[in-house]
Each structure stands twice: as structure tokens, then as C-alpha cells.
Motif scaffolding. Structure first.
Motif, mmCIF file in Angstrom:
data_model
loop_
_atom_site.group_PDB
_atom_site.id
_atom_site.type_symbol
_atom_site.label_atom_id
_atom_site.label_comp_id
_atom_site.label_asym_id
_atom_site.label_seq_id
_atom_site.Cartn_x
_atom_site.Cartn_y
_atom_site.Cartn_z
ATOM 1 N N GLN A 68 8.924 -6.845 -5.475
ATOM 2 C CA GLN A 68 9.944 -5.646 -4.854
ATOM 3 C C GLN A 68 9.640 -5.629 -3.254
ATOM 4 O OE1 GLN A 68 12.453 -4.091 -5.639
ATOM 5 N NE2 GLN A 68 12.743 -4.991 -7.583
ATOM 6 N N ILE A 69 9.438 -6.680 -2.567
ATOM 7 C CA ILE A 69 9.438 -6.578 -1.209
ATOM 8 C C ILE A 69 10.586 -5.851 -0.325
ATOM 9 C CG2 ILE A 69 8.582 -7.603 0.812
ATOM 10 C CD1 ILE A 69 6.504 -7.454 -1.583
ATOM 11 N N VAL A 70 10.264 -4.947 0.405
ATOM 12 C CA VAL A 70 11.410 -4.367 1.318
ATOM 13 C C VAL A 70 10.989 -4.376 2.767
ATOM 14 C CG1 VAL A 70 12.532 -2.425 1.871
ATOM 15 C CG2 VAL A 70 12.282 -2.954 -0.543
ATOM 16 N N ALA A 71 9.742 -4.151 3.032
ATOM 17 C CA ALA A 71 9.180 -4.139 4.211
ATOM 18 C C ALA A 71 8.333 -5.309 4.308
ATOM 19 C CB ALA A 71 8.624 -2.595 4.554
ATOM 20 N N VAL A 72 8.293 -5.967 5.711
ATOM 21 C CA VAL A 72 7.090 -6.576 5.974
ATOM 22 C C VAL A 72 6.383 -6.162 7.112
ATOM 23 C CG1 VAL A 72 8.186 -8.911 4.735
ATOM 24 C CG2 VAL A 72 9.059 -8.106 7.184
ATOM 25 N N PRO A 73 5.001 -6.510 7.462
ATOM 26 C CA PRO A 73 4.165 -7.130 6.236
ATOM 27 C C PRO A 73 4.124 -6.320 5.170
ATOM 28 C CG PRO A 73 3.208 -7.248 8.428
ATOM 29 C CD PRO A 73 4.528 -6.504 8.537
ATOM 30 N N ILE A 83 -1.399 -2.722 -9.611
ATOM 31 C CA ILE A 83 -0.850 -3.339 -8.379
ATOM 32 C C ILE A 83 -0.687 -2.350 -7.349
ATOM 33 C CG2 ILE A 83 1.323 -4.068 -7.515
ATOM 34 C CD1 ILE A 83 1.736 -5.889 -9.919
ATOM 35 N N LYS A 85 0.466 -1.691 -3.339
ATOM 36 C CA LYS A 85 1.087 -2.075 -2.134
ATOM 37 C C LYS A 85 0.750 -1.327 -0.462
ATOM 38 C CE LYS A 85 5.113 -3.843 -4.744
ATOM 39 N NZ LYS A 85 6.424 -3.468 -4.948
ATOM 40 N N ILE A 86 0.760 -2.210 0.397
ATOM 41 C CA ILE A 86 0.366 -1.665 1.581
ATOM 42 C C ILE A 86 1.307 -2.167 2.619
ATOM 43 C CG2 ILE A 86 -1.359 -1.315 3.214
ATOM 44 C CD1 ILE A 86 -3.633 -1.719 1.178
ATOM 45 N N ILE A 87 1.991 -1.272 3.271
ATOM 46 C CA ILE A 87 2.951 -1.923 4.257
ATOM 47 C C ILE A 87 2.466 -1.626 5.547
ATOM 48 C CG2 ILE A 87 4.934 -1.982 2.524
ATOM 49 C CD1 ILE A 87 5.864 0.469 3.927
ATOM 50 N N GLY A 88 2.977 -2.685 6.473
ATOM 51 C CA GLY A 88 2.406 -2.660 7.808
ATOM 52 C C GLY A 88 1.565 -3.503 8.279
ATOM 53 N N LEU A 90 -1.375 -3.648 8.986
ATOM 54 C CA LEU A 90 -2.838 -3.157 8.510
ATOM 55 C C LEU A 90 -3.786 -3.109 9.879
ATOM 56 C CD1 LEU A 90 -3.004 -6.409 5.788
ATOM 57 C CD2 LEU A 90 -2.193 -4.032 5.541
ATOM 58 N N VAL A 96 -6.031 1.185 5.192
ATOM 59 C CA VAL A 96 -6.286 0.096 4.122
ATOM 60 C C VAL A 96 -7.111 0.191 2.991
ATOM 61 C CG1 VAL A 96 -6.359 -2.685 3.895
ATOM 62 C CG2 VAL A 96 -5.400 -1.565 6.053
ATOM 63 N N VAL A 98 -8.439 2.791 1.746
ATOM 64 C CA VAL A 98 -7.721 3.872 0.736
ATOM 65 C C VAL A 98 -6.828 3.131 0.011
ATOM 66 C CG1 VAL A 98 -6.366 6.098 0.858
ATOM 67 C CG2 VAL A 98 -8.333 5.628 2.253
ATOM 68 N N GLY A 99 -5.811 2.412 0.612
ATOM 69 C CA GLY A 99 -4.886 1.792 -0.244
ATOM 70 C C GLY A 99 -5.232 0.805 -1.027
#
Lengths: 118, 582
Positions: A68-73, A83, A85-88, A90, A96, A98-99
Motif C-alpha cells: 500500500q505504497i502511496v508516498a515515496v520514499p 508492520i 511505515k515511515i514516509i519521508g 528519514l 525514525v 519512534v517510528g
């Protein structure tokens, strides 16, 4: 269903406790920065065995659906569960961590990073 | 740059992509802008997703334009299930590679934002889905869900702007749905970016009935309907009902349709209504509206035409039974499939749904005759304006199909006979008014033609009776004190019959008298003739005697002369007798 075919192949546990997958789109500055940030962060904070997979969606676009990737990275923590997810790119190490649910005792760094139990 | 400029000034009018949705293409003057995104906004539950699904399904099945459905709200299987309830089999279409379902889920709970990012992942997925089937249509439902999943609003806005540009460049016709916010078209203001065509859906409750409306707020580069158009989400999907055709271009038939009552036909120029016109039949309760309508239906079925009867007060079985009492048997027509009933309580659902149901039935059954009994009952499901607009649209539909429509209208008892109840009197071509005439402690039924466009018609108020062999118009009876009806009419008629009988008898008597007199006269003549004959005989007899006597006297005289030898005096006496006989 189409989505079923496109599913990311299941993670084959090879003894790693950590499996991180980073989705990027091409070799943009942002992608490269994310890869670099991730590498540094893992070296520094993940004490156990880990594996990083880099997925370039421009090369394998079908893989975007499974996670379910919407944003990259997007960084996906496939192991340990659950699971995350961390977007941005980094760039903010604390966020990160925390994520990824990793805590570091700021006063006594010698204790090393710990995975927060959920 | 020059190339772009050239592209922006097209020589042809804006190309349209037909939605295939009933009524929507008419309002949009052809369809959605081809190759451009369209925003469909509205509150939750107003039908945005259904509109979008139908757009894709119709595109895939009717216009050979495969489509991609990107859902941000529902999972694939949920979407399939929901669409199946509208009769759209997304699963089959997706296995036939006509439609790709792509669900994009962004769970805020499992996502942490850290540093710069863009939505290239979404673009890649969308691009991949479009390429996999060569899609021409794309639906993004509901794009704004991204705003709840991702926190960086400025990145999102920039990326959405880029997304719309990207969609345009891909040349796909897209529908983007968005929830409307408080006082704004969309909650997060994405209508700023999708500005070519904006459609607003509205679902509100009026007097306990749900009312759905669609409005095209904006459509660059083309004419479009600007009103609020009612729409229905039914089992066959989305259906917009244009308030009325933009043009009044119905054909005008010269063919005539009998009312089923010969003497009523005679009142209407001798032949009845024009085909394809609308007729209003108004009157108070018990005036005989349904009975007259049943005659009309019966006559149509006898001609072999199809008739459609909407009964809002009684069930079809009740109508059939009740009409049997006036000698009309409608059952055979039902069995032969010439007559179709639609019995529904007006309050059972909203006006739009009624209209929609009628639309469907009429388009399916294609009747030549439609009876709506009674149109005034619709006011239970809406206010006067709404009922009027509904009837207008119904008349419009029926006229466009050249169907003769009869609307019965209940008027309240006290004096409102000139009102049709739902304000449709100006729209109908022919208006028959049924009246209860109350006089001398009784009620009788009267009928007259209030208006009838395009034909000479009677201006008489006619009394009629409902007999066991149908509705019968009686002769016009205008007495010295005005029109007489009912018992007064009967009394007057009886009196007249008596008088005329008396006159007849008097005449007979006079004739007999005359004959008697003639006979008497004849007798008198005969008697007198007999007397005369007798007299004549007597006179003749006497004459003979006198002559005999005279002859004897002469004879005696000549004998005397012979005796005395007297000469005969000349010129004296009868020479004849002078000659002696012997």
C-alpha cells in the motif's frame, strides 16, 4: 483478484530479526538521501541482524500495491511485527526511531537501543 | 510553448465522454469533458461512489472505454459487493480486464512521517493500472481521504495539483469524488484544482421523504443545464431526471383517440381526444373520475392498444372488481397483457422514486394510454411545487412517447371545481370537469368540457348516469328554471310525457269526433237523397196524372167540337191535340 497476484513475495526469514524495505522511485536526490539516512541509522541503532531491501518502483511498479505504497520514499518495517511505515527521506533520526519503536536511553547510551514491546 | 498554446485553442468544440447514465448526458450536453478530470462532490451518502462506478461500468460495457477505479475508502471486495447491489458486476469486468480495481489505503496509525516525500507511489500505481488495460477512464474515490492519512497538507496539495495535471496529460477522463465541507464544495478545497467540471450531489430530507438533487455547478467551455435536477439511485443504478426537456419539440398528432363513451366523443368534436395529448379529469369525490378513466382504458384495449393504469387509491384487483359494477370487465385485458396496473401508495416513497418507477415502467411497457389515478394523491409525498414539477416531467415524458395521458384530479368539495389541485391545469390539453350537482335534496352527476385545445367542443353541462352497462350521458335538459337534473329532471320529464299523452289523446278524440260528424253527415245526405227521390217520384207521378187529365179534357173538347161541328180557332190550343188520333 489482481491484487493477490501483485502481492509482495512473503518474507523469507533467514535468521534476521529485522527486515526493512525501502520503497523509492528512481534515483532522485531524495531517494538517495533516504537510502543513506537509513543505512547510517541501522548501523548505529540496530544491534541485531538486519536486512535492508531497496525497491525501486520505477523498475517494479507492481510491488507498490502489496505494501500500500502511496508516498515515496516509504520505509516499511516488515520484521519484527507489526508492520510499521515511515514516509519521508528519514532525515529526522529521532522520528525514525519512534517510528521503528526503538528507544535509546539518552542518559545512559551504553545500555544501547531497545525495541519497545507492543 | 507554442505547441501548448495551440492545444489550448481547439478548433472543434469540447470533446465529451458520454457517461451513459440516464439523463445525465442530456444535462451535461453530451457528457463529461473528455480527457479532463471532473469533480463530483456532496455529503456522505449522496451517491458519489455510485455515480462514479456507473460511469466506469457504462464506459467499459457500452463505450469500450476500460477504466480504473481507485478507492481510498473501501476495500476491493467491499466495493464489488456494494456495486453488485446496483447490478454492476465489477468482479467479472475486472477478470475480463475491462476494469481495474485499486484500493489505496493510508492508515494514519501505522504511518510515521519523517522528512520530505511525494506521492510518486500513487502515481506509479495509477499509471501501472491505466497501462495494464489501456484505461480511458479513471475514478478516484474519495481522494480527500489522503488528507486524513497524511499530515503534511502543503505537500498533499502540491501533489494533488500535480496529479490532476498528470491525469490530463494521460488523456484519461477522470471523476474525482470529494466530501463537501461546511460551506465549501470540498472539505479540503481540492475543487480549486479540478475546475473544468464540478457536479454537486445533494441528499436531503423534506417532509420525511428523501430527496436527491444533482446540480452542475461549473462546466467550462460548454452549455449545460444549471437547475437542480432530481435523481434516483435505484436497482438499475443512477438516474437523473431532467426537470423538463429544454425544448418543446413534441410531435403533434392529428389522430384521434376515442374516450370509450360515444356521446362524450361527440362532445369533443365528434371523435375524442388527440393522440399524445394530456387530459385532466377533475372532480370531487364520487364524481365518476375513475369510471370515466376505466372507459378510456377499456376502449384502448378493445382497439388492441396497451394501457397503463396507475392506481394510487385501490389495488388492481379492486379496480377490476369495481369497474365490473358498471359493466366494464378489465380482467381479460390484464390477462392478454394489454393492461398493466401499478398500484402504489403515494406516501410509500418519495416523488422522485414514484416518477422513476413510472419512467421505468412506461419505457419498458410502451403503452399508448396512461392513466394516473389520482395525480392529486402525490401531494402526500411532496409539496405542491414538487408535485407540479413531477407531473410536468411526467407529461413531458409521455408526450415525447406520443402517449395519451389521462390524469384524474380530486378537488375538494366546496367550490374549488376550477382548480386542478396540483396546478397542472395549464399544462394539459384537455380538461374535463366532473361535477356533483346538488339540488332538491339529491345529487346528480354532471360533466363538461372546460377546455380542449385544437378542437370544437361542446359547452353543455351534461348529466350522466353510471349504469350497469357503463357510463351514459343523458340528453341535455334545460327547463324554464335552468338545467334540470336527477329527480327534478325526471318529474319534469314525466310531466311533459303526461302532457304530451293528453295532447295526443285529445287529438285522437277530435279525430273521432270528426269521423263521427262525417258519418252523420253522410247519413243525413243519404236520407235527404232518399226523401228527394221520393219527392221526385211523387212530383213525376202527379205530373203524369195532370197531363192525363188535360189530355182527357182536350179529348172531350174535340169530341164536343165534332159533335157541334165547330171550326178550330187558329193559334189557339195545341195543334198536336187538334189532329184526331183515330
Amino acid at each position: 483478484m489482481k491484487t493477490r497476484k501483485l502481492k509482495v513475495p512473503p518474507v523469507k526469514a533467514k535468521g534476521e530479526r529485522w527486515l526493512l524495505r525501502l520503497y523509492v522511485a528512481g534515483s532522485t536526490i531524495r531517494s538517495l538521501r533516504a537510502i543513506e539516512n537509513l543505512q547510517v541509522l541501522c548501523d548505529q541503532y540496530i544491534t541485531e541482524t538486519y536486512r535492508i531491501e531497496i525497491v525501486d518502483l520505477l523498475k517494479t511498479p507492481t510491488l507498490a500495491t502489496g505494501d500500500q505504497i502511496v508516498a515515496v520514499p516509504t520505509l516499511v518495517r516488515r520484521l519484527p511485527p507489526p508492520i510499521k511505515k515511515i514516509i519521508g527521506d528519514l532525515s529526522d533520526t529521532d522520528k525514525v526511531l519512534v517510528g521503528l519503536n526503538i528507544t535509546v536511553d539518552k542518559h545512559d547510551p551504553s545500555k544501547g537501543p531497545r525495541l519497545v514491546k507492543e | 510553448m507554442a505547441k501548448v498554446t495551440k492545444k489550448q485553442i481547439p478548433s472543434k468544440p469540447l470533446p465529451k465522454s458520454r457517461t451513459g447514465i440516464h439523463g445525465l448526458d442530456e444535462i451535461l450536453n453530451g457528457g463529461l469533458p473528455k480527457g479532463r478530470p471532473t469533480l463530483v462532490c456532496g455529503a456522505a451518502g449522496c451517491g458519489k461512489t455510485i455515480l462514479a462506478v456507473e460511469f466506469l461500468v457504462r464506459g467499459a460495457t457500452e463505450f469500450n472505454e476500460p477504466g480504473v477505479f481507485v478507492s481510498f475508502d473501501e476495500r476491493d471486495d467491499e466495493l464489488c459487493q456494494n456495486a453488485l447491489s446496483m447490478g454492476f458486476d465489477l468482479l467479472t469486468l475486472s477478470s475480463r480486464k475491462k476494469i481495474v480495481l485499486e484500493s489505496v489505503r493510508v492508515e494514519p496509525s501505522e504511518i510515521e512521517e519523517c522528512g520530505e516525500y511525494d506521492l510518486e507511489g500513487l502515481f506509479i500505481r495509477l499509471g501501472n493500472a491505466i497501462d495494464s488495460i489501456g484505461a480511458k477512464r479513471v475514478v478516484l474515490d474519495t481522494l480527500e481521504s489522503l488528507f486524513s492519512g497524511l499530515r503534511n497538507g502543503s505537500v498533499l496539495r502540491a501533489e494533488l495539483r500535480r496529479l490532476f495535471e498528470w491525469l490530463k496529460n494521460r488523456g484519461v477522463t477522470a471523476i474525482v469524488t470529494a466530501e463537501s465541507g461546511v460551506g465549501t464544495l470540498t472539505r479540503n478545497g481540492i475543487d480549486e484544482y479540478v475546475a473544468d467540471c464540478v457536479i454537486l450531489l445533494d441528499h436531503r430530507i423534506e417532509d420525511e421523504h428523501s430527496v436527491r438533487r444533482l446540480r452542475v455547478i461549473k462546466y467550462r467551455g460548454t452549455l449545460h443545464g444549471t437547475d437542480e435536477f432530481p435523481f434516483i439511485v435505484g436497482t438499475a443504478g443512477f438516474s437523473v431526471l431532467p426537470l423538463s426537456s429544454l425544448k418543446q419539440d413534441h410531435k403533434a398528432s392529428n389522430q384521434r383517440v376515442s374516450t370509450g363513451i360515444p356521446r362524450l366523443d361527440a362532445m369533443l368534436g365528434g371523435e375524442g381526444f388527440f393522440r399524445g395529448t394530456s387530459i385532466l379529469l377533475s372532480g370531487c369525490a364520487g364524481a365518476g373520475k375513475s369510471s370515466l378513466a376505466a372507459h378510456f382504458v377499456n376502449a384502448a384495449c378493445e382497439r388492441g392498444e396497451r394501457a397503463f393504469y396507475m392506481a394510487s387509491e385501490q389495488s388492481s384487483a379492486e379496480v377490476v372488481r369495481n369497474m365490473r359494477s358498471i359493466g366494464l370487465d378489465l380482467e381479460p385485458w390484464v390477462k392478454q397483457g394489454l393492461l398493466k396496473f401499478y398500484a402504489s401508495r403515494p406516501g410509500a416513497c418519495g416523488l422522485e422514486r414514484h416518477l422513476f418507477a413510472l419512467h421505468e415502467l412506461v419505457l419498458d411497457f410502451k403503452p399508448q394510454i396512461v392513466v394516473i389515478d389520482a395525480v392529486t394523491n402525490f401531494s402526500a409525498a411532496g409539496n405542491e411545487l414538487e408535485v407540479k414539477s413531477m407531473v410536468t416531467r411526467l407529461i413531458d415524458l409521455l408526450k415525447s412517447m406520443e402517449t395519451t395521458a389521462m390524469f384524474t384530479s380530486l378537488t375538494s368539495g366546496d367550490g374549488a371545481s376550477q382548480q386542478s389541485g396540483v396546478g397542472v391545469s395549464s399544462q394539459v390539453d384537455c380538461w374535463l370537469l366532473l361535477r356533483n350537482i346538488e339540488a332538491n335534496g339529491e345529487r346528480s352527476r354532471g360533466l363538461y368540457v372546460l377546455k380542449s385545445r385544437g378542437m370544437a367542443h361542446s359547452n353543455q353541462i351534461r348529466e350522466f348516469n353510471l349504469t350497469d352497462h357503463g357510463l351514459e350521458l343523458l340528453d341535455v335538459y334545460v327547463g324554464p328554471g335552468g338545467m334540470l337534473t336527477g329527480a327534478a329532471r325526471f318529474v319534469q320529464e314525466t310531466r311533459e310525457t303526461q302532457e304530451s299523452e293528453e295532447r295526443r289523446q285529445r287529438l285522437v278524440r277530435t279525430k273521432l269526433d270528426l269521423e263521427q260528424k262525417a258519418a252523420n253527415l253522410a247519413q243525413a245526405i243519404a236520407r235527404m237523397q232518399a226523401e228527394f227521390a221520393l219527392e221526385k217520384q211523387r212530383v213525376l207521378g202527379e205530373t203524369a196524372i195532370v197531363e192525363e187529365q188535360e189530355r182527357r179534357v182536350e179529348l172531350n173538347r174535340s169530341q164536343m167540337a165534332n159533335i157541334r161541328r165547330a171550326d178550330v180557332a187558329k193559334g189557339n190550343g195545341h195543334t198536336k191535340e187538334r189532329v184526331p188520333r183515330s
